[in-house]
Each structure stands twice: as C-alpha cells, then as structure tokens.
Design a protein around this motif. Sequence first.
Motif: not given
Length: 501
Positions: A334-338, A345-352, A369-373, A446-452
């Motif tokens: 959805s993000r890439a379509a826009v 790819l550059a934004e994935l370091d701040d994926r949430f 993504l954050e709500a799912a976790l 993604t889980t690790r980023e969330y836990a960090l």
Amino acid sequence: MIKIGRVVVSLEMREVYREDRLLHVGSRAFDILELLIRAAGRTVTKDEIFQHVWPNSVVEENNIHVQLSALRKIFGADRQVIRTFSGRGYRLTIPVEAAEPVDPCGAAAAPHASPVRPSGLPVCHTPLIGRGEAVADVTRALKRTPIVTLLGSGGIGKTQLGIAVARSIAAASEWEVCFITLASVNSAQSVVNTVAEALGVPHASGDVPLQALVDSIRERKLLVLLDNCEHVIESAATICELLVQASADLRILATSREPLRTRDEKFCWVAPLETPGEGASPQAILACSSVRMFLAQMNALNSSVESDRSSLEMVATICRRLDGVPLALELAASRAAVFGIRKLLAELDDRFQCLTGGRRTAPPRQRTLEAALDWSYQLLSATERVVLHRLSMFPARFSLEAACAVAACGRLTHNDVTEAIVGLASKCFLMTTFDSKTKEYFLLETTREYALRKLYESDEADEVLTRNATCLAPADEQPYGRVFGAPASGGGLAMVAVASR
C-alpha cells in the motif's frame, strides 16, 4: 452449497469455486447462473433473464451472450453444461447436486437441531499464495484429530488459511461449516453466547447455558472455525473440549497466537512466507511466495514494479526485512503503490511509522504493523515482557544459556527466564531453530524492532546494554547469521507442520 460438475456454487454467499479455488464471477453473470440453477432443469427464456438481471433497463441481447460466455469459461471443460436452445432459451444440462447435508428426518424429528442455518465463511478476495501444502497438512490433521489449532504471530495469515481449509473440506464433503470470530468478545460468558448464536442455538434473552451448546451439535457433521482465540484462551479451550467430547462428528479448527492446550489437540505452526536469499537470481526472487504476494498486492492497487534486476532485488530486500509476514507485505505494498519501492525500502528503518495504511474495514489490530504487535504484547505476562525486552539485544540466534546470561538479573532468576522463554515461544514471539545439536532462538526483525523500542522506553535500557556487552563475545565471534532478524538463508527456521501437545 450446490455442485454442478466440478464447480461448487453458494447462492447465499454468491460465491463460485472450482477445485477448492474461489473464482471471480461478475454480478450479472452470477444472476444468470442463479436463475438457471433455480430453474431446476427447465429452459430459461431470454425474457426471463432480462427481467431477472436487468429489470429496469433496456439492453441488447448481446449482453446475455457476454455473460454466458463468462460463465462457460468458469465451467472450463464442462462448458457445455449451459446449453443454448435456439429460439427458446438456455438450460443447465448437468444435474444440480446438493453439496450440503440435508436432514432426511426434518427439523421436527430432531428437537436438538438448530433451526437457524450455521454461519457461512467470509469471502477472501485476496489470493492465498504459498499455502497449498499447509492447506493439505491441516486438512489431513483434521481427519485424525477433533481439534486443530493454527498458531502464528499477528498478521501471519492464520484466518485466511483456516478459511481456505474450511472451504476445501466443505466442497469435498457433506460437513456443515460454521465460522465464529471471537475478536470482539472479552469474557467467558460472551464466548459462550457468541458460539451459541453462530450455531443457531434457540434461547430466550439472557445467557446461554453450556448444555445448550452440547445439544445443538449432536448428530450433526460440523466443522467449526473458531477464529482469534488468544485473548479468551481458557474459555475457548473449555468450550472446544466440551463440544468434541459430546460429538464424534464435530471438528474444530481454531486460530490463535498460543495453543489451546486441550485434550487431543494438534497444532500447526503457520510459517512466514518464503523470502529470497541475498544474491538470489531474478527467477529465484520471483518464485518466492512473499515476492509473489507483494507483487499481487501491488497489482491489486493498480500499481506495478519494473522487472529489471535492480527493482527485483529491492523487492527481495523488502520481503526479507518484513520476514515474509503477509500483513506487513500488504501494508508495505500500500505504501509502495504511492511512493515507490525505493522510498519504501529507505523507510523500513522506521517501519512502525510508515506501515500504517491498513484497510479501513479491517479490525483495528490489522490496520497498522504496530497495532498487530500491540494486540499480542498485551497478552504477555509482566515477566514475559521484561524478558522479551532484554532478548531484543541479540541481533540474531542465541542459545538458552546466552539468554539467561543477559536476561536473568534483578528479580528474575534463571528459572524465571526459562519459563518466560517457553511462554514467548508458545505465543509466537520467539522463533526456534533446529539445525544444530543445541536448540537456538531468535526474533523476527519486526518483532525485535518492536521489543527494542519497548526496551528503550523502559528504565533499564542502559543496564541491559552493559550486561549484553559484558556477557557476550563480540558480534564477529558469534555463530549468528545476518544482523537484524532471522538467520541467513538456509539457516533452518523450523516451523513444525503438525505437532501434538
């Protein structure tokens, strides 16, 4: 459900299947098909079709031919099932069979039977990619055991897989199927009431007794798909065990982020979709199920990705960094379509922050993504949360001994950490590898980023960082795979297909 040759039709749900696959049928074409089915072998005239399909419009006869052509394509080799009688109309030439059980004794002969038809399955308009083997495994498991639980982290695709399995069983047998979601319930009695309503249990105002559930399923061949059990796990487990003990013809397929832990339960781990290894060829990238899903989501949004090697490698990196998790891939597409795949790819370091464009009609826990976790995190005990925070310091695989060295301190003993690791693994936060003599663990990226993030929000971040540096050898001496996430390709992530309790 109605069977016509190799095609199965649900008039109630307005759905058509061939070989267990949901087919796209336009509304006009389905209207004509419904009219032919209800005619029960009688020839349907063109005037009847015009009146039924285009009641308030003036259209040309060619419109009928276009819709009939679409229907004949759906029947494939059986396209002659719809026969044209020149000057008279059209008729189905293959007998229509009932694909659902019919009670030969009638409702009056079975006072315990439900007077209300069980709930049907929701429509899944997105393709089920990379799950063919899993559908077969779960279907076989349900033949051998009364309760099968699909386990996996949030957004992994448990519900869609469960629906696919249920459709497969319903299309190939005379089992009724009842879909029940527990996502919005929050108490033991509300679970009972929700299940009762879906099963069509007649009752006056007030709470439904458990015995009424038992009475409602006797002498019925019934498959219950019980979705989202994790937040009411004890109540769901109690009801499931009670029902399967009351009927040998009942099967329950549950979806949860942890096992029900009932008698005779088997559970199937729903693995992430396959991701391409680093340096994979364009052909290998396109063959991966995560890439195929990402591209399918892009196409659904009227967007596309260039087929050059550079673009495909960026897509492969996106799929790897998102661990092949379907919900994350859907949000990313959805993000890439826009904004395009390069910016994504550059934004994935701040994926949430960037993966927030979920469907407005999706449950709140699936919109970001954050709500799912968050949904899963709230179900952890206080000790499990602390241990999860501390384990996020590991860049990849780690042993139980290493986990205790970092996480066992303060009020947490080695035994506390060990028990927490068992809980985190059973609740699908912690992944396990079986490719060495010693079992190892790791967190999805993604889980690790969330836990960090949770660790840095706590008061013990500096202490854990210091302990991690003291207890563990330098990273280049560790037998880990790549940094940030699952082991490198070929690292041996083990998702047990079917395991008994």
